[in-house]
Enzyme design. Structure first.
Site, short mmCIF file in Angstrom:
data_model
loop_
_atom_site.label_atom_id
_atom_site.label_comp_id
_atom_site.label_asym_id
_atom_site.label_seq_id
_atom_site.Cartn_x
_atom_site.Cartn_y
_atom_site.Cartn_z
N ASP A 83 0.85 -1.19 0.00
CA ASP A 83 0.00 0.00 0.00
C ASP A 83 0.89 1.25 0.00
O ASP A 83 2.10 1.16 0.22
CB ASP A 83 -0.94 0.00 1.21
CG ASP A 83 -0.25 -0.53 2.45
OD1 ASP A 83 0.95 -0.26 2.63
OD2 ASP A 83 -0.92 -1.26 3.22
N ASP A 136 1.28 4.75 1.77
CA ASP A 136 0.88 5.67 2.82
C ASP A 136 1.46 7.05 2.54
O ASP A 136 2.52 7.19 1.93
CB ASP A 136 1.38 5.17 4.18
CG ASP A 136 0.75 3.84 4.55
OD1 ASP A 136 -0.37 3.55 4.07
OD2 ASP A 136 1.39 3.07 5.30
N ASP A 187 10.77 3.34 12.94
CA ASP A 187 11.62 2.30 13.51
C ASP A 187 12.97 2.14 12.82
O ASP A 187 14.02 2.31 13.44
CB ASP A 187 10.86 0.96 13.61
CG ASP A 187 10.10 0.59 12.34
OD1 ASP A 187 10.25 1.29 11.32
OD2 ASP A 187 9.37 -0.43 12.37
P1 ATP Z 1 4.86 -4.02 5.84
O1 ATP Z 1 5.53 -4.37 4.57
O2 ATP Z 1 4.75 -5.16 6.76
O3 ATP Z 1 3.60 -3.25 5.70
P2 ATP Z 1 5.78 -1.55 6.92
O4 ATP Z 1 7.13 -1.06 7.31
O5 ATP Z 1 5.08 -0.80 5.85
O6 ATP Z 1 5.93 -3.07 6.56
P3 ATP Z 1 3.58 -0.87 8.60
O7 ATP Z 1 3.11 -1.55 9.83
O8 ATP Z 1 2.69 -0.76 7.43
O9 ATP Z 1 4.91 -1.62 8.22
O10 ATP Z 1 4.09 0.56 9.07
C1 ATP Z 1 4.25 1.67 8.21
C2 ATP Z 1 5.40 2.55 8.67
O11 ATP Z 1 5.15 3.01 10.02
C3 ATP Z 1 6.74 1.84 8.77
O12 ATP Z 1 7.39 1.82 7.53
C4 ATP Z 1 7.46 2.65 9.80
O13 ATP Z 1 7.96 3.84 9.23
C5 ATP Z 1 6.37 3.03 10.77
N1 ATP Z 1 6.25 2.05 11.87
C6 ATP Z 1 5.51 0.92 11.89
N2 ATP Z 1 5.63 0.27 13.06
C7 ATP Z 1 6.45 1.01 13.82
C8 ATP Z 1 6.97 0.88 15.14
N3 ATP Z 1 6.65 -0.16 15.90
N4 ATP Z 1 7.78 1.86 15.59
C9 ATP Z 1 8.10 2.91 14.81
N5 ATP Z 1 7.67 3.09 13.58
C10 ATP Z 1 6.85 2.16 13.06
MG MG Z 2 2.96 -1.12 5.24
#
Ligand code: ATP
Ligand code: MG
Length: 443
Positions: free
Chosen positions: A69, A71, A145
């Site tokens: 997705d 964001d 993160d």
């Molecule tokens: P995925 O491919 O699993 O979606 P993602 O990194 O996009 O991985 P999301 O949970 O969609 O994971 O989170 C979106 C964004 O929010 C991350 O890329 C990161 O920048 C931030 N984020 C998510 N979880 C955390 C956390 N626990 N602490 C700090 N930042 C976070």
């Molecule tokens: Mg994501």
């Protein structure tokens, strides 16, 4: 609270200049961004706000992967964002976001926020209890993160803004926490699971400093609220790379419940099979029900408990039911499996003995069960694991596809039930009464 909020909006905020990579210096092009997300960015820009694609999408594109997705992060508040779109909704209590609906897509728009650093915002282990204040873009980057998750892509200029060295880390295939790893894991222990999951999913190397504290801090996993733990466990199992990820989770002892569940070679073999199947299905674009996967992880516990009860003199049917109860009550709790999944798991298990009933109308009734498909897949796992004869899953595969006449023939030729799932072959005595009780256990 309001005073606190206002001081956070005053200008002595953390402002750091980003390193800006121009279009010629990297490979992401605007045409890789979803049309819906592009239109939201353009609208925010035209209203005078900053807006970037952020997080996982930028990371995935840089790694040559298709993002799940897109964001968006902006300096517009939710109240400023909402009126710019025809269908936009402010959601979230803890931190407010805007969901912008564009045809069938929902684009998540979040306002730059800062990580709170006040002492009273953490619990006694250092866990962040709130991160609910708006901030500058630089602060927004720092509260994320990993460095590779903190990149901002502007699809109109095709620039990447990088506050934390994320571009270099992507290029080096390195997963590195922003800031002090120990502090960041303490703030949110889920980051430990994310570290392991993202490293295996994306084929990255965890930076030594980010890896070092993992085992030492694993005990903090206990403080994660159950719903969040389940959500993360589920992501980990459905990552498409579950075999490898679970191995890593166990290596760092992040989820003690896994160790408890997979404590015997038989249980390990069954879990390995289930995870490999799941990964294979996801690779070819099929879906996997999380309930099915949890049913598989918990199954060796069910059979072990069931056999122990039978050994102690219990009849197979009640032994099976008691074993299912124990597995769900004790172990599903450790994994924080929600109630609604527990019901489905029980249905998948409960249908297993009925696959052995190949007489009369029973097979037809079984085919009509809403969970037939998941239960059948589960049976295949069991036959593959040699817990049941392979003939049984082959028969059911054929039976599903056969026409009326062929089905009748198959039924006539089908072997009588020999051993119910609730029984064990070597303790078999009265064949027929036995089969009845196991069938009853599944109704
Ligand atoms: P995925 O491919 O699993 O979606 P993602 O990194 O996009 O991985 P999301 O949970 O969609 O994971 O989170 C979106 C964004 O929010 C991350 O890329 C990161 O920048 C931030 N984020 C998510 N979880 C955390 C956390 N626990 N602490 C700090 N930042 C976070
Ligand atoms: Mg994501």
């Amino acid at each position: 609270m309001i005073g606190h909020f206002i001081t956070r909006l005053l200008p002595q905020r953390f402002k750091k200049a980003p390193r800006i990579y121009r279009a010629a210096q990297h490979t992401i092009r605007a045409d890789a961004i979803d049309e819906a997300a592009l239109s939201v960015v353009r609208r925010l820009h035209s209203a005078g706000f900053q807006a970037f694609i952020v997080g996982g999408a930028v990371r995935d594109l840089m790694l040559g992967r298709r993002p799940k997705d897109f964001d968006i992060a902006t300096d517009a508040t939710p109240e400023e964002t909402k009126p710019l779109f025809r269908r936009a909704f402010i959601i979230g209590r803890r931190f407010r976001l805007v969901h912008v609906h564009v045809s069938h897509d929902v684009i998540e728009v979040s306002t730059f926020r800062s990580a709170q650093t006040d002492e009273d915002a953490t619990d006694e282990h250092g866990r962040l209890l709130s991160d609910n204040v708006y901030g500058t873009q630089a602060e927004d980057a720092l509260r994320r993160d990993f460095t590779i998750n903190a990149l901002y892509f502007d699809p109109e200029t095709e620039e990447i803004w990088d506050y934390v060295g994320g571009v270099n880390d992507v290029r080096a295939r390195r997963l590195k926490l922003i800031g002090s790893p120990t502090t960041r894991y303490r703030e949110d222990p889920v980051r430990m699971l994310r570290a392991v999951r993202l490293a295996s999913k994306l084929g990255l190397t965890l930076a030594p400093t980010s890896e070092a504290p993992l085992t030492k801090l694993a005990a903090l996993m206990r403080n994660i609220p159950p719903a969040r733990l389940f959500e993360e466990t589920q992501k980990l199992l459905l990552s498409g790379n579950a075999s490898e990820t679970v191995a890593q989770v166990r290596r760092y002892q992040l989820l003690p419940s896994f160790d408890a569940l997979l404590s015997t070679p038989i249980a390990e073999r069954f879990a390995d099979l289930a995870l490999a199947h799941t990964d294979a299905r996801l690779k070819i674009g099929k879906t996997v029900s999380p309930a099915y996967l949890f049913a598989a992880l918990l199954w060796p516990t069910v059979t072990r408990e069931r056999d122990a009860h039978i050994e102690a003199g219990m009849k197979p049917a009640p032994a099976f039911i008691t074993a299912m109860d124990t597995a769900l009550e004790e172990h599903a709790k450790m994994l924080a499996v929600p109630r609604r999944f527990q019901g489905i798991i029980r249905e998948i298990w409960g249908l297993q003995p009925r696959f052995e009933q190949r007489q009369g109308q029973r097979p037809y009734r079984l085919l009509e069960q809403p969970r037939f498909r998941a239960a059948y897949d589960f049976l295949c796992l069991r036959t593959e694991n040699r817990e049941m004869p392979r003939e049984l899953s082959v028969w059911w595969e054929k039976f599903q596809e056969a026409d009326m006449d062929a089905r009748k023939e198959m039924l006539a030729a089908a072997p009588k039930p020999a051993t119910g799932s609730g029984s064990r072959p070597r303790r078999r005595r009265k064949k027929h009464s036995h089969a009845k009780t196991t069938a009853a256990s599944a109704e």
